[in-house]
Design a protein around this motif. Sequence first.
Motif, short mmCIF file in Angstrom:
data_model
loop_
_atom_site.label_atom_id
_atom_site.label_comp_id
_atom_site.label_asym_id
_atom_site.label_seq_id
_atom_site.Cartn_x
_atom_site.Cartn_y
_atom_site.Cartn_z
N LYS A 171 0.82 -1.21 0.00
CA LYS A 171 0.00 0.00 0.00
C LYS A 171 0.86 1.26 0.00
CE LYS A 171 -3.82 -1.80 2.80
NZ LYS A 171 -4.60 -1.59 4.03
N LYS A 172 0.26 2.30 -0.50
CA LYS A 172 0.83 3.64 -0.40
C LYS A 172 0.71 4.09 1.05
CE LYS A 172 -0.27 8.22 -2.01
NZ LYS A 172 -1.12 9.09 -2.75
N PRO A 173 1.64 4.90 1.57
CA PRO A 173 1.49 5.38 2.96
C PRO A 173 0.19 6.17 3.13
CG PRO A 173 3.61 6.09 2.02
CD PRO A 173 2.83 5.43 0.93
N SER A 174 -0.45 5.98 4.27
CA SER A 174 -1.69 6.71 4.56
C SER A 174 -1.42 8.18 4.81
CB SER A 174 -2.36 6.11 5.80
OG SER A 174 -2.73 4.78 5.57
N PHE A 175 -0.24 8.49 5.32
CA PHE A 175 0.11 9.89 5.56
C PHE A 175 1.62 10.03 5.65
CE2 PHE A 175 -0.26 7.99 9.75
CZ PHE A 175 0.84 8.49 10.43
N LEU A 176 2.08 11.25 5.43
CA LEU A 176 3.46 11.66 5.65
C LEU A 176 3.40 12.78 6.67
CD1 LEU A 176 4.73 11.89 1.95
CD2 LEU A 176 4.84 9.92 3.48
N LEU A 177 4.25 12.71 7.69
CA LEU A 177 4.14 13.66 8.79
C LEU A 177 5.53 14.08 9.27
CD1 LEU A 177 1.67 13.64 11.64
CD2 LEU A 177 4.06 13.56 12.28
N ILE A 178 5.67 15.35 9.55
CA ILE A 178 6.86 15.87 10.20
C ILE A 178 6.44 16.26 11.61
CG2 ILE A 178 8.65 17.64 10.20
CD1 ILE A 178 8.06 17.81 7.08
N LEU A 179 6.99 15.56 12.58
CA LEU A 179 6.69 15.81 13.98
C LEU A 179 7.80 16.73 14.51
CD1 LEU A 179 4.76 15.05 16.28
CD2 LEU A 179 6.26 13.11 16.77
N CYS A 180 7.41 17.87 15.03
CA CYS A 180 8.43 18.84 15.43
C CYS A 180 8.16 19.39 16.83
CB CYS A 180 8.52 19.96 14.42
SG CYS A 180 6.99 20.83 14.13
N ALA A 181 9.18 20.06 17.34
CA ALA A 181 9.08 20.67 18.67
C ALA A 181 8.49 22.06 18.57
CB ALA A 181 10.45 20.74 19.34
N THR A 182 8.91 22.79 17.55
CA THR A 182 8.51 24.18 17.46
C THR A 182 7.70 24.44 16.19
OG1 THR A 182 10.59 24.74 16.39
CG2 THR A 182 10.49 25.03 18.77
N THR A 233 3.16 18.65 20.84
CA THR A 233 2.14 18.99 21.83
C THR A 233 0.71 18.80 21.30
OG1 THR A 233 2.27 21.30 21.11
CG2 THR A 233 3.61 20.66 23.03
N LYS A 234 0.54 18.61 19.99
CA LYS A 234 -0.79 18.45 19.41
C LYS A 234 -1.20 16.98 19.24
CE LYS A 234 -1.55 22.78 19.03
NZ LYS A 234 -2.34 23.40 20.07
N LEU A 235 -0.29 16.05 19.55
CA LEU A 235 -0.65 14.63 19.42
C LEU A 235 -1.53 14.20 20.57
CD1 LEU A 235 2.58 12.75 18.30
CD2 LEU A 235 0.67 13.55 16.90
#
Length: 127
Positions: free
Chosen positions: A95-106, A123-125
Amino acid sequence: MYIGIGPQDLLDDLNTMGFLFENLCIRDLRIYADFLDGNIYHYRDKNGLECDAVIHLRNGSYGLIEIKLGGDTAIEEAVKSLKKLENKIDTTRMKKPSFLLILCATAPYAYKRKDGIYVVPITKLKP
């Protein structure tokens, strides 16, 4: 464990701070993945292409996550890395990835870029 460093030590050594931040993010992602009956993996191929976290659920869906402290330059590097990995995936075999995400501090808020990649401060997770 006490490692004997303070906030200024981390600000003076952003490389170490980045490693610590990535470790804390992986810990949080494992908790969220477990809640969803999934797993977290790290991806690295023989050519050095890597992804900090791959969240994989039992139904076969997965997402690719790069972890960065923040800043436009770091986010753009993460975008390039995610796109390179996404383009390498043979979607005739998986499968193709369901999402691409950059998790950051700022980041002032979570948002979806025009290219479809999410940029989310840790902080939004929430599960």
